[in-house]
Design a protein around this motif. Structure first.
Motif, PDB file in Angstrom:
ATOM      1  N   LYS A 147      -7.297  -4.249  53.003  1.00  0.00           N
ATOM      2  CA  LYS A 147      -5.837  -4.116  52.937  1.00  0.00           C
ATOM      3  C   LYS A 147      -5.390  -2.740  53.402  1.00  0.00           C
TER       4      LYS A 147
ATOM      5  N   GLU B 105       2.362  -6.440  57.279  1.00  0.00           N
ATOM      6  CA  GLU B 105       3.682  -6.494  56.647  1.00  0.00           C
ATOM      7  C   GLU B 105       4.703  -7.226  57.505  1.00  0.00           C
TER       8      GLU B 105
ATOM      9  N   SER C 254     -11.627  -6.045  49.146  1.00  0.00           N
ATOM     10  CA  SER C 254     -10.283  -6.509  49.517  1.00  0.00           C
ATOM     11  C   SER C 254      -9.324  -5.332  49.667  1.00  0.00           C
TER      12      SER C 254
ATOM     13  N   ILE D 257      -2.682  -3.132  56.265  1.00  0.00           N
ATOM     14  CA  ILE D 257      -1.412  -3.366  55.575  1.00  0.00           C
ATOM     15  C   ILE D 257      -0.204  -3.090  56.464  1.00  0.00           C
TER      16      ILE D 257
ATOM     17  N   SER E 158      -1.858 -14.275  56.836  1.00  0.00           N
ATOM     18  CA  SER E 158      -0.795 -14.335  55.833  1.00  0.00           C
ATOM     19  C   SER E 158      -1.362 -14.161  54.429  1.00  0.00           C
ATOM     20  N   ASP E 159      -0.562 -13.520  53.594  1.00  0.00           N
ATOM     21  CA  ASP E 159      -0.901 -13.474  52.170  1.00  0.00           C
ATOM     22  C   ASP E 159      -0.839 -14.894  51.608  1.00  0.00           C
TER      23      ASP E 159
ATOM     24  N   SER F  82       0.343 -16.190  49.038  1.00  0.00           N
ATOM     25  CA  SER F  82       1.647 -16.570  48.494  1.00  0.00           C
ATOM     26  C   SER F  82       2.682 -16.817  49.585  1.00  0.00           C
ATOM     27  N   ASP F  83       2.491 -16.191  50.755  1.00  0.00           N
ATOM     28  CA  ASP F  83       3.442 -16.353  51.864  1.00  0.00           C
ATOM     29  C   ASP F  83       3.012 -17.409  52.865  1.00  0.00           C
TER      30      ASP F  83
END
Length: 708
Positions: free
Chosen positions: A339, A347, A335, A343, A434-435, A437-438
């Protein structure tokens, strides 16, 4: 006695035994046999045979007693022998225990002696080894390496072991006194390290796994061991990327190395992890950068598609690599590698996504309106528009000028499919990029864009335009296109609802954003249903207005009060024919424009208004006897038309109206009987009276007397 023994057979059966004895005895057969039956002789034979059996029994009994005595004697002898064996076994067991104790004692002495020998030998070996190291150290001190281990290239393994130990010793020596020798040892250490790495490189190129393993084992204690691993990783990748698919090449490379690395290195999982890290951080990162940077600023669509494709292929590669042993937490390791590559692109992904989706959706809509040569008018927002909307909902009045849309609904299924397809792809990219959490928040942003362009800018605009295009109820020959808008809006919203359930719900189902999306969807539905209801209501008013125009233009007073009562040749009036034709056409259009319970609801409302129109229309005329018959025929035709509605209430209303029309022709003497009939009994007397008053002969005293 022998004969008696022969009579015994196994298994023994007494009846058969007697039968055999009888048949052997002369005179023992039946009376019809070759010899006459002789009972005396048979009795004599039985007596003799019984005596023989008794003698045999005594003989057998003596034999049994003899065998029992012999068996008891042998049992006693056997028991005595067993006791003797048990005693000898106990003696043997005692001897075995003594022997086992003696062996244990000897073994303890041997172990103790071995420890003593080892205690003496270990210092001796260390001393010998130290002496050898001192000898080799003296050679470095003298500046001349004479030992065969340093001059013979075939003994590089032994030389490496010695120089590695000398290097450790040299680290402890003071620099001012031994700087020169430390430098010589370090130089030799470096030379041997380089030779070993070269040897490893050559063995790898020749494919000599055994030699590679040997050299790697020697280098394991050298500082250059990591360089050996780097060389191995570098050479593994030579010629590995020959296909057009770098991800497939990387997977094949890692599979090949995974099979080989365990035979070479003592820590294969570390080497394989380092190879994978090298592939991700150098090869894949460079490839991803080349693919994305060229379109990042110039082509958002291609950038998003490439980002989604590259990220998906990278995660798929990571899933394949999860099969290998990469240490304890390989999931976190892979992971982090992914990333590190993406990344900088992830973002601001959602900003690029929403910006592209807005511009793309606006372009799709504008292209559609341009193809229709239509300039979108401003619908307006704020207090004035809200006030107009409330007035229109309560009064059903058209506010503002009517717009002629020329039959255009301004709803396009192709536009809707394109918008939904773009949004579907955006949801898929959002899910992948998407992450976690988002994810719900990003999905909600995409949903709001869909609502803005599909529901507001397209569907709501079409409804507003359709409402503005509905003519007033007193317009003549008005073309009613709003039902087409209703039909297409229903189809579009079904597609919208399907995408909501299939693609948005899985992304927000376990987050607080679910309630926000459901509330927003509910508001949109209510807003559209309100405008659809308003438009349908005004359309029904227009239909009734059209019927009024037909009746006003086609219905004549002489239709129901002809000058020549005996010369009426028509079955129903021309106005009735045209109204029924118009109604059937509108009913068919309503059925084609709606579905489910909406069809019944709208048809019932139209049917009730249609009935009220005909009822009020009939109240305007005076009827002769023949005119009343013609009115009944007209109402019968209207009732036949009402059957097409397939609404029980509407049919019931026209049945009652048909019964009321019978009051126009019934004999005055039968008026009370007709009024008390099943269909008219529950009606208000004023309604009945109003129909009776329409008769041309109402003023006659006879009729007034009968109805009073």
């Amino acid at each position: 006695m022998a004969t008696t023994a022969e009579l015994f057979e196994e298994p023994f059966v007494a009846d058969e035994y007697i039968e055999r004895l009888v048949w052997r005895t002369p005179g023992g057969g039946s009376r019809g046999g070759p010899e006459a039956f002789d009972p005396k002789r048979l009795l004599e034979e039985f007596v003799n045979h019984i005596q023989e059996l008794q003698i045999m029994d005594e003989r057998i009994q003596r034999k049994v007693e003899k065998l029992e005595q012999q068996c008891q004697k042998e049992a006693k002898e056997f028991a005595k022998k067993v006791q003797e064996l048990q005693k000898s076994n106990q003696v043997a067991f005692q001897h075995f225990q003594e022997l086992d104790e003696h062996i244990s004692y000897v073994a303890t002495k041997v172990c103790h002696l071995g420890d003593q020998l080892e205690g003496v030998n270990t210092p001796r070996q260390r001393a010998v080894e130290a002496q050898k190291l001192m000898k080799y150290f003296n050679e470095f001190l003298d500046g001349e390496l004479k030992s065969d281990v340093f001059t013979n290239s075939e003994k590089i393994k032994e030389a490496a072991d010695i120089i590695q130990k000398l290097h450790l010793i040299a680290q402890e020596l003071p620099f001012d006194r031994f700087s020169e020798v430390k430098s010589k040892i370090a130089s030799k250490y470096h030379d041997l390290e380089c030779q070993l790495i070269q040897e490893f490189t050559g063995a790898q190129r020749r494919g000599e796994i055994t030699r590679m393993r040997e050299v790697a084992a020697v280098l394991l204690h050298f500082k250059g061991y990591s360089h050996c691993v780097d060389v191995y990783i570098k050479q593994c990748q030579e010629g590995a990327y020959l296909r057009n698919d770098i991800f497939e090449d990387a997977a094949i490379l890692c599979q090949r190395v995974n099979k080989q690395v365990g035979d070479i290195f003592s820590n294969p999982e570390t080497v394989l992890a380092k190879l994978i890290q090298n592939v991700f951080e150098i090869k894949l990162q460079s490839f991803v950068k080349d693919q994305l940077e060229e379109c990042r600023k110039s082509d958002a669509e291609q950038y998003l598609k490439s980002l989604y494709d590259l990220y998906t292929r990278t995660t798929n590669l990571s899933s394949k690599l999860m099969e290998f042993n990469l240490g304890t937490d390989k999931q976190t390791f892979l992971s982090k590698l992914i990333k590190s590559i993406f990344i900088s692109y992830l973002e601001n992904y959602i900003e690029v996504e929403t910006g592209y989706l807005k511009s793309r959706s606006a372009m799709i809509l504008q292209r559609y309106y341009d193809s229709k040569n239509h300039q979108k008018r401003s619908i307006g927002t704020g207090g004035i528009q809200d006030l107009k909307e409330r007035i229109r909902q309560r009064t059903n009045l058209p506010l503002g000028p009517s717009i002629d849309t020329h039959g255009e609904t301004f709803l396009s299924q192709e536009v809707v499919v394109n918008l939904l397809q773009e949004t579907k792809q955006a949801f898929e990219r959002c899910h992948r990029l998407s992450d976690p959490s988002d994810l719900p928040r990003n999905a909600f942003r995409i949903f709001t864009i869909l609502v803005e362009f599909l529901c507001i800018e397209h569907i709501d605009y079409a409804l507003e335009t359709g409402l503005a295009g509905i003519p007033s109820s007193d317009s003549r020959n008005a073309n009613l296109y709003f039902l087409d808008v209703v039909h297409q809006a229903n189809t579009v919203f079904h597609l919208f609802d399907k995408q909501f359930n299939d693609h948005l719900m899985p992304l927000i189902s376990s987050s607080p954003k679910l309630s926000e999306c459901l509330q927003k969807k509910k508001e949109i539905i209510e807003q559209m249903e309100m405008k659809l209801d308003t438009g349908i209501d005004r359309t029904l008013n227009c239909m009734i207005g059209q019927m009024k125009h037909i009746l006003a233009a086609e219905q004549k007073k002489t239709d129901f009060k002809p000058e020549d009562e005996n010369n009426v040749l028509i079955q129903y009036t021309n106005a009735c024919v045209k109204v029924c034709a118009y109604v059937r056409k509108q009913v068919e259009k309503i059925k084609n424009s709606m579905d489910g319970k909406n069809v019944d609801t709208v048809l019932m409302e139209l049917g009730v208004r249609f009935h009220r129109l005909i009822y009020e229309h009939l109240q305007q005329y005076s009827y002769s006897c023949m005119g009343g018959m013609l009115a009944i025929c007209d109402v019968a035709e209207y009732r036949k038309c009402a059957k097409d509605f397939k609404i029980p209430l509407v049919l019931q209303l026209f049945d009652t109206l048909h019964a009321l029309c019978n009051l126009l022709v019934v004999n005055p003497d039968n008026l009370k009987q007709v009024c008390s009939g099943e269909q008219l009994a529950n009606l208000d007397k004023n309604i009945l009276h109003s129909f009776v008053q329409l008769r041309a002969d109402y003023r006659s005293a006879r009729l007034a007397r009968h109805f009073s």
